[in-house]
Motif scaffolding. Structure first.
Motif, mmCIF file in Angstrom:
data_model
loop_
_atom_site.group_PDB
_atom_site.id
_atom_site.type_symbol
_atom_site.label_atom_id
_atom_site.label_comp_id
_atom_site.label_asym_id
_atom_site.label_seq_id
_atom_site.Cartn_x
_atom_site.Cartn_y
_atom_site.Cartn_z
ATOM 1 N N MET A 1 0.843 -1.173 0.000
ATOM 2 C CA MET A 1 0.000 0.000 0.000
ATOM 3 C C MET A 1 0.891 1.240 0.000
ATOM 4 N N PRO A 2 0.560 2.225 -0.824
ATOM 5 C CA PRO A 2 1.378 3.444 -0.852
ATOM 6 C C PRO A 2 1.308 4.206 0.473
ATOM 7 N N ASP A 3 2.322 5.042 0.718
ATOM 8 C CA ASP A 3 2.361 5.827 1.956
ATOM 9 C C ASP A 3 1.226 6.843 2.032
ATOM 10 N N TYR A 4 0.778 7.324 0.876
ATOM 11 C CA TYR A 4 -0.292 8.317 0.861
ATOM 12 C C TYR A 4 -1.433 7.818 -0.003
ATOM 13 N N LEU A 5 -2.633 7.962 0.492
ATOM 14 C CA LEU A 5 -3.837 7.659 -0.269
ATOM 15 C C LEU A 5 -4.773 8.850 -0.150
ATOM 16 N N PRO A 6 -5.470 9.212 -1.226
ATOM 17 C CA PRO A 6 -6.463 10.281 -1.100
ATOM 18 C C PRO A 6 -7.599 9.845 -0.180
ATOM 19 N N SER A 7 -8.239 10.800 0.440
ATOM 20 C CA SER A 7 -9.277 10.526 1.430
ATOM 21 C C SER A 7 -10.345 9.543 0.946
ATOM 22 N N PRO A 8 -10.884 9.684 -0.274
ATOM 23 C CA PRO A 8 -11.903 8.717 -0.705
ATOM 24 C C PRO A 8 -11.380 7.276 -0.745
ATOM 25 N N GLN A 9 -10.126 7.098 -1.133
ATOM 26 C CA GLN A 9 -9.546 5.762 -1.182
ATOM 27 C C GLN A 9 -9.346 5.201 0.227
ATOM 28 N N THR A 48 -4.358 12.966 5.206
ATOM 29 C CA THR A 48 -5.265 13.715 4.329
ATOM 30 C C THR A 48 -5.668 15.049 4.956
ATOM 31 N N TYR A 49 -5.427 15.202 6.248
ATOM 32 C CA TYR A 49 -5.805 16.398 7.012
ATOM 33 C C TYR A 49 -7.308 16.656 6.974
ATOM 34 N N GLU A 50 -8.076 15.579 6.891
ATOM 35 C CA GLU A 50 -9.528 15.664 6.928
ATOM 36 C C GLU A 50 -10.041 14.779 8.052
ATOM 37 N N ILE A 51 -10.925 15.318 8.858
ATOM 38 C CA ILE A 51 -11.531 14.534 9.931
ATOM 39 C C ILE A 51 -12.637 13.686 9.319
ATOM 40 N N GLY A 87 -9.343 10.204 15.796
ATOM 41 C CA GLY A 87 -10.288 10.960 16.620
ATOM 42 C C GLY A 87 -11.429 10.088 17.125
ATOM 43 N N LEU A 88 -11.117 8.889 17.596
ATOM 44 C CA LEU A 88 -12.129 7.922 18.020
ATOM 45 C C LEU A 88 -12.485 8.105 19.501
ATOM 46 N N ALA A 89 -13.248 9.130 19.770
ATOM 47 C CA ALA A 89 -13.619 9.465 21.148
ATOM 48 C C ALA A 89 -14.389 8.328 21.815
ATOM 49 N N ASP A 90 -15.264 7.645 21.080
ATOM 50 C CA ASP A 90 -16.043 6.558 21.680
ATOM 51 C C ASP A 90 -15.141 5.408 22.118
ATOM 52 N N ALA A 91 -14.132 5.105 21.326
ATOM 53 C CA ALA A 91 -13.211 4.025 21.692
ATOM 54 C C ALA A 91 -12.418 4.402 22.944
ATOM 55 N N LEU A 92 -12.013 5.655 23.046
ATOM 56 C CA LEU A 92 -11.296 6.084 24.248
ATOM 57 C C LEU A 92 -12.206 6.020 25.465
ATOM 58 N N ALA A 93 -13.449 6.465 25.294
ATOM 59 C CA ALA A 93 -14.401 6.400 26.409
ATOM 60 C C ALA A 93 -14.587 4.963 26.868
ATOM 61 N N GLY A 123 -11.398 14.071 19.822
ATOM 62 C CA GLY A 123 -12.239 14.043 18.628
ATOM 63 C C GLY A 123 -11.651 14.769 17.441
ATOM 64 N N ASN A 124 -10.583 15.541 17.654
ATOM 65 C CA ASN A 124 -9.943 16.279 16.567
ATOM 66 C C ASN A 124 -8.459 15.921 16.536
#
Length: 135
Positions: A1-9, A48-51, A87-93, A123-124
């Protein structure tokens, strides 16, 4: 797998990973491989710098909880890193709600430390970057 993938991928790969979990009860070895795959995809998503949308993070939290081996320090470390990265707040909780007496001391300590260091920013995943830039 490449080091970078676009967000949709990345989202497509994460959805595929989630589907694989629904196919029967995975063995301990399969859970470890799934946790590693989740960790790798989390790193690519972070780049991707997208949440991720809230619904996706809820599903991924449930997945991370499902493949986490509470008796394994490496599994715990990967889960905590993935929580921070996605940002998996539920998993941390959930992890912090597990009775520490049922965990090895080092694992309980790691969870406490992660909870303290993530704080309200769990979460962020980009909150720490933003804080550093504002200084």
């Amino acid at each position: 797998m490449p080091d970078y993938l676009p967000s949709p991928q990345v989202e497509k790969e994460l959805a595929s990973l989630l589907r694989s979990f629904r196919n029967g009860v995975p063995t301990a070895a399969e859970k470890w491989m799934m946790m590693q795959a989740l960790s790798q995809l989390a790193d690519r998503q972070w780049q991707t710098y997208e949440i991720l949308p809230h619904a996706a993070r809820k599903r991924l939290s449930a997945f991370a909880i499902g493949v986490w081996d509470r008796c394994d320090l490496d599994s715990t470390a990967l889960m905590l890193a993935t929580i921070r990265t996605l940002g998996l707040a539920d998993a941390l909780a959930y992890a912090t709600s597990v009775d520490p007496a049922t965990l090895e001391t080092i694992i309980a300590a790691r969870i406490r430390h992660a909870h303290a260091s993530f704080g309200d920013t769990v979460g962020n995943p980009y909150a720490l970057i933003k804080q550093r830039q504002q200084r």
